[in-house]
Motif scaffolding. Structure first.
Motif, PDB file in Angstrom:
ATOM      1  N   SER A  37     -24.873  31.057  53.516  1.00  0.00           N
ATOM      2  CA  SER A  37     -25.160  31.975  54.613  1.00  0.00           C
ATOM      3  C   SER A  37     -26.572  31.707  55.104  1.00  0.00           C
ATOM      4  N   PHE A  38     -26.897  32.271  56.271  1.00  0.00           N
ATOM      5  CA  PHE A  38     -28.206  32.082  56.877  1.00  0.00           C
ATOM      6  C   PHE A  38     -28.778  33.423  57.317  1.00  0.00           C
ATOM      7  N   THR A  39     -30.076  33.539  57.229  1.00  0.00           N
ATOM      8  CA  THR A  39     -30.736  34.769  57.640  1.00  0.00           C
ATOM      9  C   THR A  39     -31.097  34.767  59.120  1.00  0.00           C
ATOM     10  N   GLU A  87     -26.564  22.820  51.928  1.00  0.00           N
ATOM     11  CA  GLU A  87     -26.451  23.854  52.940  1.00  0.00           C
ATOM     12  C   GLU A  87     -26.073  25.180  52.284  1.00  0.00           C
ATOM     13  N   PRO A  88     -26.834  26.235  52.553  1.00  0.00           N
ATOM     14  CA  PRO A  88     -26.524  27.539  51.944  1.00  0.00           C
ATOM     15  C   PRO A  88     -25.189  28.093  52.438  1.00  0.00           C
ATOM     16  N   ARG A 123     -30.945  26.372  61.419  1.00  0.00           N
ATOM     17  CA  ARG A 123     -30.323  27.468  60.690  1.00  0.00           C
ATOM     18  C   ARG A 123     -31.163  27.713  59.453  1.00  0.00           C
ATOM     19  N   ASN A 129     -32.300  29.919  55.973  1.00  0.00           N
ATOM     20  CA  ASN A 129     -32.115  30.895  54.909  1.00  0.00           C
ATOM     21  C   ASN A 129     -33.486  31.086  54.285  1.00  0.00           C
ATOM     22  N   SER A 130     -34.187  32.118  54.726  1.00  0.00           N
ATOM     23  CA  SER A 130     -35.559  32.341  54.265  1.00  0.00           C
ATOM     24  C   SER A 130     -35.599  32.834  52.827  1.00  0.00           C
ATOM     25  N   ASP A 131     -34.511  33.411  52.335  1.00  0.00           N
ATOM     26  CA  ASP A 131     -34.464  33.852  50.941  1.00  0.00           C
ATOM     27  C   ASP A 131     -34.494  32.661  49.988  1.00  0.00           C
ATOM     28  N   GLU A 132     -33.799  31.589  50.373  1.00  0.00           N
ATOM     29  CA  GLU A 132     -33.736  30.393  49.531  1.00  0.00           C
ATOM     30  C   GLU A 132     -34.761  29.341  49.933  1.00  0.00           C
ATOM     31  N   CYS A 146     -30.420  19.318  55.703  1.00  0.00           N
ATOM     32  CA  CYS A 146     -31.077  20.526  55.242  1.00  0.00           C
ATOM     33  C   CYS A 146     -32.252  20.133  54.360  1.00  0.00           C
ATOM     34  N   GLU A 170     -39.359  33.414  61.357  1.00  0.00           N
ATOM     35  CA  GLU A 170     -38.435  34.483  61.736  1.00  0.00           C
ATOM     36  C   GLU A 170     -39.161  35.658  62.381  1.00  0.00           C
TER      37      GLU A 170
END
Length: 238
Positions: A42-44, A39-40, A77, A79-82, A138, A165
């Motif tokens: 943070s989340f975007t 799990e990151p 949830r 995190n599109s960056d990761e 995840c 997103e």
């Protein structure tokens, strides 16, 4: 336990018809290729889905209805960056066995309300004893769904969470069973704040029950506690 008597459908024929109508074919017995992810921090973005039987349509976009006793929630949830999506899925009164030519029977598809569409994400099916079943974890994206489209590619190949997103209403979550092959329950994605603030749709995403359901292009508050259960862990303490 339910005592409702259900008529068993011609499973293989129905499944084939659903896929053919959507321009999809089964790839075969592909292994689930989505790798588990941590799990990151943070989340975007974050999304919720209120899954109900009345939202289910067939491969032609005709309303068929799903499991009349069933309901469910899918909380995502992102995190599109990761390239990581974390999920908390709960179904109530949706009876296995699950059935889908994809690698699992619980998906996020790309299509607006009232339309069929290809799966982009495939999640482990909710499991458990009794009427309530859950699935949480995840996964890394993109992932293989086990279905190929007209382009000959797996429908999950190259899919980016930034697409979700950009237009969450163009995606829906569902789960399929052997009795309800087109879908037992289904609902469109609705974006909610990552941090647990007012959703702007009549509820608060703070870990308590939030009643929001996508009804076509609008949102309607519903008073059925437990229909949409946000069990969000979006804020991770360092």
């Amino acid at each position: 336990m339910r005592t409702t008597t259900r008529t068993t459908r011609a499973r293989l024929a129905t499944t084939t018809a659903v896929l053919a109508g959507a321009g999809l074919v089964a790839v075969g017995a592909l292994p689930a290729s989505a790798a588990s992810a941590s799990e990151p921090d943070s989340f975007t973005s974050a999304f919720t889905v209120a899954m109900t039987p009345d939202m289910v349509v067939d491969s032609e976009g005709q309303a068929t209805g799903g499991d009349p006793d069933g309901s469910g929630t899918m909380d995502l949830r992102v995190n599109s960056d990761e390239g990581v999506v974390c999920y908390d899925i709960t179904t109530t009164m949706v009876e296995p066995p699950y059935e889908s030519p994809a690698v699992t029977a619980t998906h996020v598809h790309e299509a607006p309300a009232g339309q069929p569409g290809p799966p982009r994400l495939a999640f482990p099916n909710p499991e458990g004893d009794g009427d309530v079943r859950t699935s949480s974890g995840c996964l890394s994206v993109p992932m293989e769904t086990g279905i190929t489209g007209d382009d000959g590619q797996d429908t999950g190949a190259g899919f980016s969470l930034t697409e979700l997103e950009a237009d969450p209403a163009a995606f829906f979550g569902d789960t399929h069973t052997s009795t309800y092959v087109p879908g037992a329950v289904r609902g469109q994605l609705v974006q909610v704040p990552v941090g647990g603030a007012d959703t702007g749709a009549g509820g608060v995403a703070d870990g308590s029950t939030t009643a929001v359901v996508a009804a076509g292009a609008g949102l309607a508050a519903v008073g059925a506690a437990g229909v949409v259960l946000l069990r969000r862990r979006a804020q991770v303490e360092g």
